[in-house]
Design an enzyme around this catalytic site. Structure first.
Site, PDB file in Angstrom:
ATOM      1  N   GLY B  73      11.633  -6.000  14.183  1.00  0.00           N
ATOM      2  CA  GLY B  73      12.141  -7.327  14.497  1.00  0.00           C
ATOM      3  C   GLY B  73      12.445  -8.171  13.272  1.00  0.00           C
ATOM      4  O   GLY B  73      13.420  -8.920  13.250  1.00  0.00           O
ATOM      5  N   ASP B  94      11.347   3.549   7.729  1.00  0.00           N
ATOM      6  CA  ASP B  94      10.721   3.335   9.039  1.00  0.00           C
ATOM      7  C   ASP B  94      10.578   4.715   9.669  1.00  0.00           C
ATOM      8  O   ASP B  94      11.253   5.654   9.254  1.00  0.00           O
ATOM      9  CB  ASP B  94      11.566   2.421   9.946  1.00  0.00           C
ATOM     10  CG  ASP B  94      10.720   1.711  11.004  1.00  0.00           C
ATOM     11  OD1 ASP B  94      10.832   0.485  11.149  1.00  0.00           O
ATOM     12  OD2 ASP B  94       9.933   2.402  11.697  1.00  0.00           O
ATOM     13  N   CYS B 215      -3.205  -9.867  -4.837  1.00  0.00           N
ATOM     14  CA  CYS B 215      -2.577  -8.739  -4.155  1.00  0.00           C
ATOM     15  C   CYS B 215      -3.199  -8.603  -2.769  1.00  0.00           C
ATOM     16  O   CYS B 215      -4.112  -9.344  -2.414  1.00  0.00           O
ATOM     17  CB  CYS B 215      -2.705  -7.453  -4.980  1.00  0.00           C
ATOM     18  SG  CYS B 215      -4.252  -6.537  -4.719  1.00  0.00           S
ATOM     19  N   CYS B 239       0.527  -4.608  24.657  1.00  0.00           N
ATOM     20  CA  CYS B 239       1.444  -4.862  23.549  1.00  0.00           C
ATOM     21  C   CYS B 239       1.408  -6.311  23.133  1.00  0.00           C
ATOM     22  O   CYS B 239       1.058  -7.190  23.901  1.00  0.00           O
ATOM     23  CB  CYS B 239       2.863  -4.452  23.912  1.00  0.00           C
ATOM     24  SG  CYS B 239       3.702  -5.618  24.973  1.00  0.00           S
ATOM     25  N   CYS B 292     -11.067  -7.253  -7.919  1.00  0.00           N
ATOM     26  CA  CYS B 292     -10.311  -6.564  -6.872  1.00  0.00           C
ATOM     27  C   CYS B 292     -10.651  -5.076  -6.866  1.00  0.00           C
ATOM     28  O   CYS B 292     -10.833  -4.458  -7.925  1.00  0.00           O
ATOM     29  CB  CYS B 292      -8.813  -6.756  -7.117  1.00  0.00           C
ATOM     30  SG  CYS B 292      -7.765  -5.886  -5.921  1.00  0.00           S
ATOM     31  N   CYS B 297      -4.586  -3.197  -9.790  1.00  0.00           N
ATOM     32  CA  CYS B 297      -4.496  -4.659  -9.759  1.00  0.00           C
ATOM     33  C   CYS B 297      -5.232  -5.234 -10.960  1.00  0.00           C
ATOM     34  O   CYS B 297      -4.710  -6.106 -11.653  1.00  0.00           O
ATOM     35  CB  CYS B 297      -5.073  -5.208  -8.452  1.00  0.00           C
ATOM     36  SG  CYS B 297      -5.135  -7.024  -8.391  1.00  0.00           S
TER      37      CYS B 297
END
Lengths: 385, 385
Positions: B73, B94, B215, B239, B292, B297
């Site tokens: 979306g 994807d 991050c 959903c 972190c 990072c």
């Protein structure tokens, strides 16, 4: 070699393939919106808004008729969002054709070049959602005959041949906004205005409730800070800038406000601005001008005041609506551009978002612009700081 | 009656029509973006941004390569906006297919049901703008093999086979965000994160500059107020809600920030939230967590500190970025929903926007969630008020 029979069969097959490509309707109409969670249900993610407590009765959306006036960069995306949300009926007005020069905005595709925008839009949209009813008018609403037709469609164009529920203005010029304003004042019909600046990096949506909020004749609803001199923009051969981002965001705000208004959730924001350069979102509310040039606006103001007296509980609600986010407005209004030029008709750092023509004709008595109401708006705005 | 010649002519005509419909390429590629104001120029409204002083050199956009991870979306609209803006190259990732259940969001159309999202998207987008180069990967980036491929494409996928310019995260789950985070920390590559809440009425975009800002492993970047219990959302057969408005707006914010970042205009906003119920837009900036869990990072933080020392003029810029709109954040964070439930891991009225799985596997050492960093974030957030 081909026989007549073979060729006839070939013609038949090709015609079938063509028809399928042209008219492929991937699903039949759906009678009742289901909340079943299956891949084949186009409404499952919308009906989920009910289960999550956001909307009481999502399926109500199928009862509403909305008019979208102007099917360009904002209007086409507005119509698409409403279509995908399953609105009952859309009435589209535009008189322009699709051009390759529109391809820097969402929705239209290159193969639609030359088609009327309303035809191209309704073809695509009825394919996306066959449950939505479309009525299209390829006409300029500002001419006298078309204006009467426009009024009629607002008045009896709903699914039940009555008044439609909302008018969304997605036009790009002063005359068309004035025509919508005049029609909605006469009918006492609520409408939502939208606009994007000519430099493509700011925009707004605004709710106009005749008698309750300022109409477009009370004060042009958008005065924005900008470094662009409007007068240089509308000459032949010079075009405004536009971006799919700004127009998509403004369409999103417009339809989000529409969903909140129609389905009764969240807060319907009276005025929401968007400044893309600094990601600044001013909100405000403007009261109607008691000496508005539009006599229908004055009539609606009287009706609204009478309603307030007879329904005193409304007063509280109105008081809430006059909240102004003064810090945001005061700080940011003059800071959009580092290069703000002077403008004779409005305060320094501000100018009209729309071109106000010297001579306006063809859209009725209240279309003429008025310097006085502009000054009043400026005074009102100064008092907000 | 039909003769063979007539039928042959008919076949020829139908075949031509079919070919035109199937493969219609309404324009050839354009070598140089023109600012000429004619209906046939798809770039006139974008090049106008230069004349209006918004962008110095718009055509630079053709040199950039952007990866869009997640073509749902938000990601599909993100890719469409960049395509219509004339971006040089898009790399799409994807592994999902188009379903009718996606039709309540923009972009995909019913006839694409069953196609992979990356294939359906690149077909449509290369038709809309043949000047953009597309590279698509129908794969889940969180598996070990695919993650290596993902890193490689970020590293050598640009138009000149070098590093790409930006990664846009449009995914809908924790693991995929962590995979992007791990890859970008390792490469020292900037990425923009986006997200929409499961109840469809809030979202955000966030800029992640490894070493300079927090991050995703320093602290999950989005903690939002919500009435939804995340744990009930991801079960089979249940959903999340979604709206074309919210997702279109978030995509608009993401691409607007991308244009500002790549073309160097306006202010790139580090974090921009969107609460649709009240039209509230929080902004903030989070510093990286010195402890972190992601060692890359920590390495990037050291590199950034070294850069600050060697380029002291950067310090001023950094100081500006830490501005927090504390009133907005403080007032609104707990008020989105009237029905906020308790959550054990974060403060009352708040919960994680993403499901944090109990057991995370397959995306490297830094994917495991960490209660300590969450607590640190909460402390940091409390100190903002």
């Amino acid at each position: 070699m081909s026989t007549i029979e073979e060729l006839k069969a070939k013609v038949e097959q090709l015609e079938a393939e063509l028809t399928a490509l042209k008219q492929s309707q991937p699903r039949s109409k759906i009678d009742v919106m289901s909340s079943e969670v299956v891949d084949s249900n186009p409404y499952s993610r919308l009906m989920a808004l009910q289960r999550m407590g956001i909307v009481k009765n999502y399926e109500n959306i199928r009862t509403f008729t909305v008019a979208v006036v102007g099917v360009g960069g904002v209007g086409s995306v507005t119509a698409e969002m409403l279509t995908r949300c399953g609105i009952g009926k859309l009435i589209l007005f535009d008189y322009d054709t699709v051009e390759l020069a529109n391809m820097n905005r969402l929705f239209f595709q290159p193969h639609q070049s030359g088609l009327s925008k309303v035809k191209a839009a309704s073809d695509t949209l009825s394919f996306i959602n066959p449950d939505v009813q479309f009525e299209v008018h390829n006409m300029n609403i500002t001419t006298i005959d078309n204006f009467d037709k426009f009024i009629e469609r607002l008045n009896i164009g709903s699914l039940k041949n009555g008044r439609i529920d909302l008018v969304l203005s997605c036009v790009d010029n002063f005359e068309a906004r004035m025509a919508i304003n005049t029609a909605c004042n006469e009918l006492g019909m609520n409408w939502f205005e939208s606009g994007v600046s000519e430099n493509a990096v700011s925009g707004h949506v605004q709710v106009v409730l005749p008698g309750e909020t300022a109409c477009f004749a009370c004060a042009p609803p958008l005065i924005v800070a900008t470094g662009i001199d409007e007068k240089t923009l509308k000459r032949d051969g010079v075009c405004a800038a536009s971006l799919p981002t700004t127009m998509g965001i403004v369409a999103g705000f417009l339809v989000q406000n529409t969903l909140k208004y129609l389905l009764d959730f969240g807060t319907v924001t009276k005025y929401l601005g968007y400044n893309a350069m600094q990601d600044f979102f001013p909100t405000m509310s403007l009261k109607p001008n008691p000496s508005c040039d539009d006599r229908h606006c004055q009539k609606q103001q009287k009706l609204y005041q009478e309603k307030l007296v007879s329904q005193p509980q409304r007063v509280v609600e109105v008081a809430e609506e006059v909240i102004v986010h003064e810090d945001d407005w005061g700080i940011e209004l003059v800071s959009e551009s580092a290069d703000v030029k002077e403008n004779k008709s409005v305060a320094e750092g501000l100018e009209l978002a729309y071109t106000v023509p010297d001579d306006v004709s063809g859209a009725g008595e209240s279309v003429a612009t008025d310097d006085v109401s502009l000054e009043e708006l400026m005074n009102a705005m100064k008092s907000l700081k």
